[in-house]
Design an enzyme around this catalytic site. Structure first.
Site, PDB file in Angstrom:
ATOM      1  N   HIS A   1     -11.473  -1.464 -19.732  1.00  0.00           N
ATOM      2  CA  HIS A   1     -12.259  -0.746 -18.727  1.00  0.00           C
ATOM      3  C   HIS A   1     -12.443   0.721 -19.107  1.00  0.00           C
ATOM      4  O   HIS A   1     -12.820   1.536 -18.263  1.00  0.00           O
ATOM      5  CB  HIS A   1     -11.604  -0.859 -17.351  1.00  0.00           C
ATOM      6  CG  HIS A   1     -11.709  -2.225 -16.754  1.00  0.00           C
ATOM      7  ND1 HIS A   1     -10.867  -2.698 -15.768  1.00  0.00           N
ATOM      8  CD2 HIS A   1     -12.568  -3.243 -17.010  1.00  0.00           C
ATOM      9  CE1 HIS A   1     -11.192  -3.930 -15.443  1.00  0.00           C
ATOM     10  NE2 HIS A   1     -12.218  -4.291 -16.190  1.00  0.00           N
TER      11      HIS A   1
ATOM     12  N   ALA B   1      -3.521  -2.476 -12.521  1.00  0.00           N
ATOM     13  CA  ALA B   1      -3.154  -1.244 -11.827  1.00  0.00           C
ATOM     14  C   ALA B   1      -1.691  -1.200 -11.415  1.00  0.00           C
ATOM     15  O   ALA B   1      -1.083  -0.131 -11.360  1.00  0.00           O
ATOM     16  CB  ALA B   1      -4.050  -1.062 -10.597  1.00  0.00           C
TER      17      ALA B   1
ATOM     18  N   SER C   1      -4.274  -8.492  -9.901  1.00  0.00           N
ATOM     19  CA  SER C   1      -4.638  -9.587  -9.005  1.00  0.00           C
ATOM     20  C   SER C   1      -5.515 -10.617  -9.692  1.00  0.00           C
ATOM     21  O   SER C   1      -5.768 -11.687  -9.157  1.00  0.00           O
ATOM     22  CB  SER C   1      -5.383  -9.034  -7.786  1.00  0.00           C
ATOM     23  OG  SER C   1      -6.598  -8.410  -8.189  1.00  0.00           O
TER      24      SER C   1
ATOM     25  N   PHE D   1      -5.863  -0.184  -6.558  1.00  0.00           N
ATOM     26  CA  PHE D   1      -7.149  -0.153  -5.873  1.00  0.00           C
ATOM     27  C   PHE D   1      -7.143  -0.916  -4.548  1.00  0.00           C
ATOM     28  O   PHE D   1      -7.624  -0.415  -3.546  1.00  0.00           O
ATOM     29  CB  PHE D   1      -8.235  -0.740  -6.791  1.00  0.00           C
ATOM     30  CG  PHE D   1      -8.602   0.177  -7.917  1.00  0.00           C
ATOM     31  CD1 PHE D   1      -9.652   1.066  -7.803  1.00  0.00           C
ATOM     32  CD2 PHE D   1      -7.879   0.167  -9.100  1.00  0.00           C
ATOM     33  CE1 PHE D   1      -9.992   1.936  -8.821  1.00  0.00           C
ATOM     34  CE2 PHE D   1      -8.204   1.026 -10.137  1.00  0.00           C
ATOM     35  CZ  PHE D   1      -9.268   1.910 -10.000  1.00  0.00           C
ATOM     36  N   ARG D   2      -6.587  -2.136  -4.544  1.00  0.00           N
ATOM     37  CA  ARG D   2      -6.843  -3.047  -3.431  1.00  0.00           C
ATOM     38  C   ARG D   2      -5.671  -3.282  -2.488  1.00  0.00           C
ATOM     39  O   ARG D   2      -5.831  -3.982  -1.498  1.00  0.00           O
ATOM     40  CB  ARG D   2      -7.353  -4.397  -3.982  1.00  0.00           C
ATOM     41  CG  ARG D   2      -8.717  -4.266  -4.621  1.00  0.00           C
ATOM     42  CD  ARG D   2      -9.177  -5.568  -5.270  1.00  0.00           C
ATOM     43  NE  ARG D   2     -10.553  -5.478  -5.706  1.00  0.00           N
ATOM     44  CZ  ARG D   2     -10.967  -4.880  -6.818  1.00  0.00           C
ATOM     45  NH1 ARG D   2     -10.083  -4.319  -7.616  1.00  0.00           N
ATOM     46  NH2 ARG D   2     -12.240  -4.823  -7.136  1.00  0.00           N
TER      47      ARG D   2
ATOM     48  N   ILE E   1      -7.181   2.850 -16.833  1.00  0.00           N
ATOM     49  CA  ILE E   1      -7.947   3.872 -17.545  1.00  0.00           C
ATOM     50  C   ILE E   1      -7.159   5.171 -17.657  1.00  0.00           C
ATOM     51  O   ILE E   1      -7.727   6.207 -17.980  1.00  0.00           O
ATOM     52  CB  ILE E   1      -9.302   4.126 -16.838  1.00  0.00           C
ATOM     53  CG1 ILE E   1      -9.090   4.541 -15.381  1.00  0.00           C
ATOM     54  CG2 ILE E   1     -10.178   2.866 -16.902  1.00  0.00           C
ATOM     55  CD1 ILE E   1     -10.384   4.880 -14.629  1.00  0.00           C
TER      56      ILE E   1
ATOM     57  N   CYS F   1     -21.741  12.750 -23.852  1.00  0.00           N
ATOM     58  CA  CYS F   1     -23.039  13.064 -23.274  1.00  0.00           C
ATOM     59  C   CYS F   1     -23.882  11.790 -23.198  1.00  0.00           C
ATOM     60  O   CYS F   1     -24.048  11.090 -24.196  1.00  0.00           O
ATOM     61  CB  CYS F   1     -23.759  14.118 -24.110  1.00  0.00           C
ATOM     62  SG  CYS F   1     -25.431  14.481 -23.523  1.00  0.00           S
TER      63      CYS F   1
ATOM     64  N   GLN G   1      -6.359  -3.083 -18.070  1.00  0.00           N
ATOM     65  CA  GLN G   1      -7.490  -2.787 -17.197  1.00  0.00           C
ATOM     66  C   GLN G   1      -7.417  -1.349 -16.698  1.00  0.00           C
ATOM     67  O   GLN G   1      -8.337  -0.885 -16.037  1.00  0.00           O
ATOM     68  CB  GLN G   1      -7.482  -3.754 -16.005  1.00  0.00           C
ATOM     69  CG  GLN G   1      -7.686  -5.209 -16.396  1.00  0.00           C
ATOM     70  CD  GLN G   1      -7.514  -6.141 -15.210  1.00  0.00           C
ATOM     71  OE1 GLN G   1      -6.412  -6.346 -14.713  1.00  0.00           O
ATOM     72  NE2 GLN G   1      -8.613  -6.707 -14.745  1.00  0.00           N
TER      73      GLN G   1
END
Length: 250
Positions: free
Chosen positions: A125, A24, A196, A35-36, A109, A133, A107
């Site tokens: 990921h 990320a 990380s 994220f973290r 998206i 669908c 990782q």
């Protein structure tokens, strides 16, 4: 710091089969939160979602049990449209173009590597740029989920449209994993950046590397065993490092 970046540039010049493994932190300089970290997605307080664990909101269980909640969170937090590649994305694309970089294992998206021009990208990921669908497999446009409300439905069978993103509790895409591991095993230099290495099994793929130089670029140290003679850790903003590399090579 200048000496470390100079060594980084020297090793990149010597290398012929580079693989870049990114997380990320690669996209934060484009404005996409990680994220973290303290300002990351999992630490953003939103009354609408505060009662949920962040991991739950991006889980297979949430998608199945509470799809309205899943898609509301997904539309608000995971829309990477409108963001542009940064210098790291662009320099990696140039390294591939001149034949030095074999592959990117990401990782992320957000699709920014491809937008920058990279061709060989293993998205372990998944991606927000593809949807299908869950019932019949019908593919729909990349904007479909973001431009609908409620539970997105398949125009063909009425089933639920879902993003081609690997959610918590789901297995990683086999083709991407196979390609990523194979590329890492064949690399002479592996750059690990902006991650990380706390998300498994993706983080374990780094240990498949058997080449000459492991280079870690991150704002904080990682729990990775480094050889002082042939490995390198640079604790710096990624943009600073890749601007210097761009100036030296291009």
């Amino acid at each position: 710091m200048e000496a470390l970046i100079a060594k980084f540039i020297e090793w990149i010049k010597e290398s012929e089969h580079i693989v870049f493994f990114g997380g990320a932190g690669v996209s934060t300089e484009s404005g996409i939160p990680d994220f973290r970290s303290k300002d990351g997605l999992y630490n953003q307080h939103d009354v609408q979602f505060d009662k949920y664990q962040p991991e739950y909101l991006l889980s297979h269980t949430c998608l199945m049990r509470e799809p309205e909640v899943f898609f509301e969170f997904y539309r608000q937090k995971m829309d990477s449209r409108g963001f542009e590649p940064n210098v790291t994305h662009r320099v990696l694309a140039k390294l591939e173009e001149i034949g030095k970089l074999d592959a990117i294992v990401t990782q992320n998206i957000d699709g920014l590597h491809q937008l920058a021009g990279s061709k060989c990208v293993y998205e372990i990921h998944g991606t927000t740029h593809k949807n299908y669908c869950a019932s019949c497999g019908e593919r729909v446009g990349e904007n479909y989920i973001f431009e609908t409300t409620g539970i997105p439905r398949c125009p063909k069978c009425g089933g639920m449209i879902r993003p081609q993103v690997t959610l918590y509790e789901e297995g990683l895409p086999e083709d991407a994993v196979r390609g990523a591991v194979d590329a890492i095993r064949k690399a002479d230099t592996l750059i690990v950046a902006g991650t990380s290495l706390n998300v498994y099994p993706a983080a374990s793929y780094v240990y498949e590397f058997r080449g000459n130089h492991l280079i870690v670029l991150n704002k904080e140290p990682l729990h990775v065993q480094l050889n002082q003679e042939k490995d390198l850790f640079i604790e710096a903003a990624m943009g600073q490092v890749f601007v210097a590399l761009e100036d030296a090579l291009f």
